[in-house]
Design an enzyme around this catalytic site. Structure first.
Site, mmCIF file in Angstrom:
data_model
loop_
_atom_site.group_PDB
_atom_site.id
_atom_site.type_symbol
_atom_site.label_atom_id
_atom_site.label_comp_id
_atom_site.label_asym_id
_atom_site.label_seq_id
_atom_site.Cartn_x
_atom_site.Cartn_y
_atom_site.Cartn_z
ATOM 1 N N ILE A 33 17.929 7.968 24.701
ATOM 2 C CA ILE A 33 18.428 8.923 25.700
ATOM 3 C C ILE A 33 17.578 10.185 25.705
ATOM 4 O O ILE A 33 17.198 10.687 26.765
ATOM 5 C CB ILE A 33 19.908 9.253 25.430
ATOM 6 C CG1 ILE A 33 20.771 7.993 25.621
ATOM 7 C CG2 ILE A 33 20.391 10.381 26.333
ATOM 8 C CD1 ILE A 33 22.199 8.135 25.161
ATOM 9 N N GLU B 242 39.234 14.393 20.789
ATOM 10 C CA GLU B 242 39.381 13.951 22.175
ATOM 11 C C GLU B 242 40.594 13.030 22.293
ATOM 12 O O GLU B 242 40.881 12.276 21.373
ATOM 13 C CB GLU B 242 38.110 13.220 22.632
ATOM 14 C CG GLU B 242 36.879 14.130 22.694
ATOM 15 C CD GLU B 242 35.647 13.401 23.218
ATOM 16 O OE1 GLU B 242 35.755 12.201 23.564
ATOM 17 O OE2 GLU B 242 34.575 14.015 23.280
ATOM 18 N N HIS C 185 34.033 13.906 28.727
ATOM 19 C CA HIS C 185 33.263 12.778 28.184
ATOM 20 C C HIS C 185 32.833 11.828 29.314
ATOM 21 O O HIS C 185 33.133 10.631 29.316
ATOM 22 C CB HIS C 185 34.074 12.015 27.132
ATOM 23 C CG HIS C 185 33.205 11.314 26.135
ATOM 24 N ND1 HIS C 185 33.503 11.224 24.788
ATOM 25 C CD2 HIS C 185 32.024 10.651 26.272
ATOM 26 C CE1 HIS C 185 32.561 10.546 24.164
ATOM 27 N NE2 HIS C 185 31.654 10.185 25.051
ATOM 28 N N GLY D 233 29.601 11.230 30.102
ATOM 29 C CA GLY D 233 28.193 10.863 29.932
ATOM 30 C C GLY D 233 27.820 9.503 30.475
ATOM 31 O O GLY D 233 26.758 9.333 31.080
ATOM 32 N N ALA D 234 28.691 8.528 30.265
ATOM 33 C CA ALA D 234 28.386 7.166 30.715
ATOM 34 C C ALA D 234 29.143 6.793 31.991
ATOM 35 O O ALA D 234 29.142 5.623 32.388
ATOM 36 C CB ALA D 234 28.726 6.174 29.607
#
Length: 528
Positions: free
Chosen positions: A154, A263, A281, A283-284
């Site tokens: 990444i 989380e 969250h 990110g994906a």
């Protein structure tokens, strides 16, 4: 009878269709993962379980999974799977480590731009009818220095995007070789240099004991006044209270976090801070990434259930059933040799050489090399496995060399791993005895025989009288119990190595005292 798979989280219709097209019966029950009792009630019917993050594959679920052979996680993180318990029951746990790299990298870039231009706060203000142009003075990113902590899969994509945005990109990553850095167009630096030079710092490492709180109050103090911090990797890489204090004081001009220590983050010390941007969250979370990982996990699970092929398994090497009994102890040996070298290596690895001598040279050395690389990379890359390790090593510019040879020396068969870095070459060799247990037989050319325990101390010293007694007293006085004690030396009075197995981890304070013992050159804690 066709294998049967339960899909207990939301997976794309195309992934469900892959199972059906390949002759695997699939029950798509996307809400059952949230119902622990229902999942435990029905899991015994299935050969495979396809999940995302909502389903928790706990010890109780695994205990009820009488027919389960494989768990497939569409994504990287497997925190929701009890891997040791799954392994104990012979259940393979797979993930899809490369399906969402671009999406996560793009999110980091998006967060950097959002915090630099205060877009979320400006949007809220504008939609409230305030039109506060002068309040939201932003910062250009063109010409600024972007510091990457972690430059793997990444991080390297973020580097390419940063360069495309005309930023100067520098990177701190112990596994990044100068050749790989040159190919990416980034400057490799030490952490202190990155902190002091960067206008924007973005985190791209896994969360391990070594990386936890990489950004703490001391690190922030080294940063430029008015720097920005972005974390789209893992909660816990930055000390949240320290970041809040830096935002309140103005030391940091802004921070953007997609991940948090706890989380879901319904409350957090960072919330409400000036110039702080947050997302839940994400990110994906793009359609493309979710589709990619879903299709990948479906294909991988079908391959295993229909033909026994194993890819991206976190708890099983990629070897055939026929090879497994003979190869298993050597896989363990190779992984231990890699772990031994990896825990002692602190600079970029340029070359890895594996020598297979005697009977082991006729085995599946590809699996053994993968195991050695897994051990080598694991100290910094927690999610690495035997399938991803060679890819990750290649990404970092490491040259891998395998040599097979006939028996040489006193041992019938052995593996020697040599790691070459920018500064030094380090080798460690081992074999498997008749009891099936791996043994270290040589370190840096010094012969010794040692079985590796969970907690070890690696000590280099001068071979002088009194060293052993002094070391033993220091450990004893600090209530550190010695399990095994192994010694080796090049020649009388010259360089020596001591491998000590202890019953529990040794504290930093005791480690510091051990370093002051006469004739000691280096002390390192190791875990296996």
């Amino acid at each position: 009878m066709a294998p049967k798979v339960l899909i207990s989280d939301k997976l794309s219709p195309a992934a469900v269709q892959i199972f059906k097209d390949r002759g695997v019966e699939a029950d798509f029950l996307p809400d059952v993962g949230k119902d622990k009792e229902k999942l435990r009630e029905i899991i015994g019917q299935y050969d495979g379980l396809a999940i995302r993050s909502a389903t928790k594959v706990t010890e109780k679920i695994i205990a009820a999974a009488d027919n389960l052979k494989v768990v497939g996680r569409a994504g990287i993180g497997v925190d929701n799977v009890d891997i040791p318990k799954a392994t104990a029951r012979g259940i393979i746990v797979m993930n899809t480590p490369f399906g969402n790299a671009i999406t996560t990298a793009e999110h980091a870039i998006s967060m950097m731009m959002a915090v630099a231009r205060q877009i979320p706060a400006a949007d809220a203000s504008t939609q409230a009818g305030k039109w506060e142009k002068s309040r939201f003075m932003g910062r250009e990113i063109t010409g600024k220095t972007l510091g990457l902590i972690g430059c793997g899969n990444i991080g390297s994509i973020v580097a390419e995007r940063g360069i495309g945005l005309k930023m100067k990109v520098i990177a701190f990553d112990p596994f990044l070789t100068p050749e790989r850095a040159l190919a990416l167009g980034v400057e490799k630096v030490e952490l202190d240099g990155l902190l002091s030079r960067s206008d924007f710092i973005t985190l791209h490492t896994p969360l391990t004991d070594k990386t936890r709180n990489t950004i703490d109050a001391a690190a922030i103090a080294q940063m430029r006044d008015g720097a920005y911090l972005i974390n789209c990797a893992r909660g816990g890489l930055a000390d949240e209270q320290a970041v809040r204090d830096a935002l309140d004081s103005g030391k940091l001009a802004g921070a953007a976090f997609d991940v948090f220590v706890d989380e879901p983050a319904k409350e957090n010390v960072l919330f409400g801070a000036p110039t702080f941007v947050s997302t839940p969250h994400l990110g994906a979370s793009t359609e493309e990434a979710q589709e990619n990982v879903a299709l990948q996990v479906a294909e991988q699970m079908c391959d295993y259930l229909l033909s026994g092929a194993v890819r991206n398994a976190l708890n099983m090497p990629s070897i055939t059933a026929e090879e497994a009994p003979k190869l298993a102890p050597f896989v363990r040996l190779a992984e231990q040799l890699g772990s031994f070298a990896g825990q002692l290596t602190e600079t970029g690895i340029e070359r890895v050489r594996l020598e297979y001598a005697g009977a082991v040279a006729d085995m599946n050395v590809q699996a053994l090399t993968s195991a050695a690389l897994t051990g080598l990379l694991t100290p910094l890359l927690q999610t690495v496995n035997m399938v991803s390790a060679p890819i990750l090593a290649k990404e970092r510019g490491m040259q891998i060399e395998e040599v097979r040879r006939d028996k040489q020396g006193a041992y019938e068969t052995y593996i020697r791993l040599t790691v070459e870095t920018e500064r030094q070459s380090r080798s460690v060799a081992g074999t498997v005895f008749a009891d099936g247990k791996p043994r270290i037989i040589q370190v840096k050319g010094i012969n010794m025989e040692a079985e590796l325990g969970e907690h070890m101390l690696y000590i280099t010293n001068e071979d002088k009288p009194g060293f052993i007694g002094h070391l033993g007293m220091e450990l004893g006085n600090n209530e550190v119990n010695i399990a095994t004690f192994n010694l080796g030396r090049t020649a009388p009075g010259e360089e020596a190595i001591c491998l000590v197995e202890v019953d529990a981890p040794v504290s930093k304070e005791v480690m510091a005292r051990l370093e002051t013992v006469s004739h000691v050159k280096q002390v390192k804690p190791l875990r296996f």
